[in-house]
Design an enzyme around this catalytic site. Structure first.
Site, PDB file in Angstrom:
ATOM      1  N   CYS A  81       2.664   3.588  10.413  1.00 22.61           N
ATOM      2  CA  CYS A  81       1.854   4.565   9.684  1.00 22.61           C
ATOM      3  C   CYS A  81       0.960   5.397  10.598  1.00 22.61           C
ATOM      4  CB  CYS A  81       1.046   3.881   8.588  1.00 22.61           C
ATOM      5  SG  CYS A  81      -0.147   2.647   9.160  1.00 22.61           S
ATOM      6  N   HIS A 134      -3.619   0.863   6.122  1.00 22.24           N
ATOM      7  CA  HIS A 134      -2.526   1.832   6.062  1.00 22.24           C
ATOM      8  C   HIS A 134      -3.116   3.235   6.005  1.00 22.24           C
ATOM      9  CE1 HIS A 134       1.638   2.930   5.386  1.00 22.24           C
ATOM     10  NE2 HIS A 134       1.276   3.725   4.393  1.00 22.24           N
ATOM     11  N   HIS A 146       3.691   9.410   4.270  1.00 22.97           N
ATOM     12  CA  HIS A 146       3.357   8.282   5.151  1.00 22.97           C
ATOM     13  C   HIS A 146       4.613   7.558   5.593  1.00 22.97           C
ATOM     14  CE1 HIS A 146       3.712   5.055   1.888  1.00 22.97           C
ATOM     15  NE2 HIS A 146       3.903   6.181   1.252  1.00 22.97           N
TER      16      HIS A 146
END
Length: 173
Positions: A81, A134, A146
């Protein structure tokens, strides 16, 4: 000499493995006051132009589609990420972000969820993986881009039950 070479190789492999595990780490690795954003000469467009940002992120998603999630990765052979956000901001907008999620969460200005705009970084406390953090890039209409552990580089709905429950903060660069 052969034993020495094996030890050096083992230490090198351990160092590479350790580097990979810290990519999205939640440990504090940057000195205080290092939350500055550095502009490079790479990106052609402005993060302040929502039409350019939406178009560029759409192209970015198409070019990264099918890329698998790989902790510590920053290439199309595998990306995590924070690696994806780092590469995207560098290549599209000429903005250098820190490598790790926890450090990216310190740059720019914190904003409320109701004030999200195209190009904002969105952060989540997922509790999954080695660090439970994240990051993605807000696009529009509740969608963010993402690198997902299950689907690779994808769009997701920030208002879905999972992402809504794990939402942490947003930052504007």
């Amino acid at each position: 000499m052969k034993i020495f070479s094996r030890k050096v190789a083992a230490v090198g492999l351990f160092a590479l493995f350790s580097l990979g595990l810290t990519a999205c780490s939640s440990s504090d690795s940057q000195p205080e006051g290092s939350n500055k954003i550095f502009k490079t000469n790479r990106g052609n467009g402005s993060i302040n132009d929502p039409i350019y940002v939406i178009s560029s992120l759409s192209e970015q998603q198409r070019s990264w589609k099918g890329t698998k999630y790989r902790l510590g990765g920053t290439t199309r052979s595998g990306v995590d990420c924070s690696g994806f956000t780092q590469v995207t901001f560098r290549d599209l907008f000429g903005i250098n972000l820190p490598r790790m999620t926890v450090d990216q969460a310190k740059v720019g200005k914190q904003i409320s969820k109701r004030n999200l705009a195209t190009g904002d970084l969105v952060f989540f406390n997922t509790g999954r993986g080695p660090n439970g953090r994240h990051v993605g890039i807000y696009v529009k209409d509740g969608q963010f881009l993402h690198a997902s552990t299950k689907g690779g580089v994808i769009y997701s709905d920030i208002n879905s039950p999972y992402w809504s429950k794990t939402y942490w903060q947003a930052r504007r660069l």
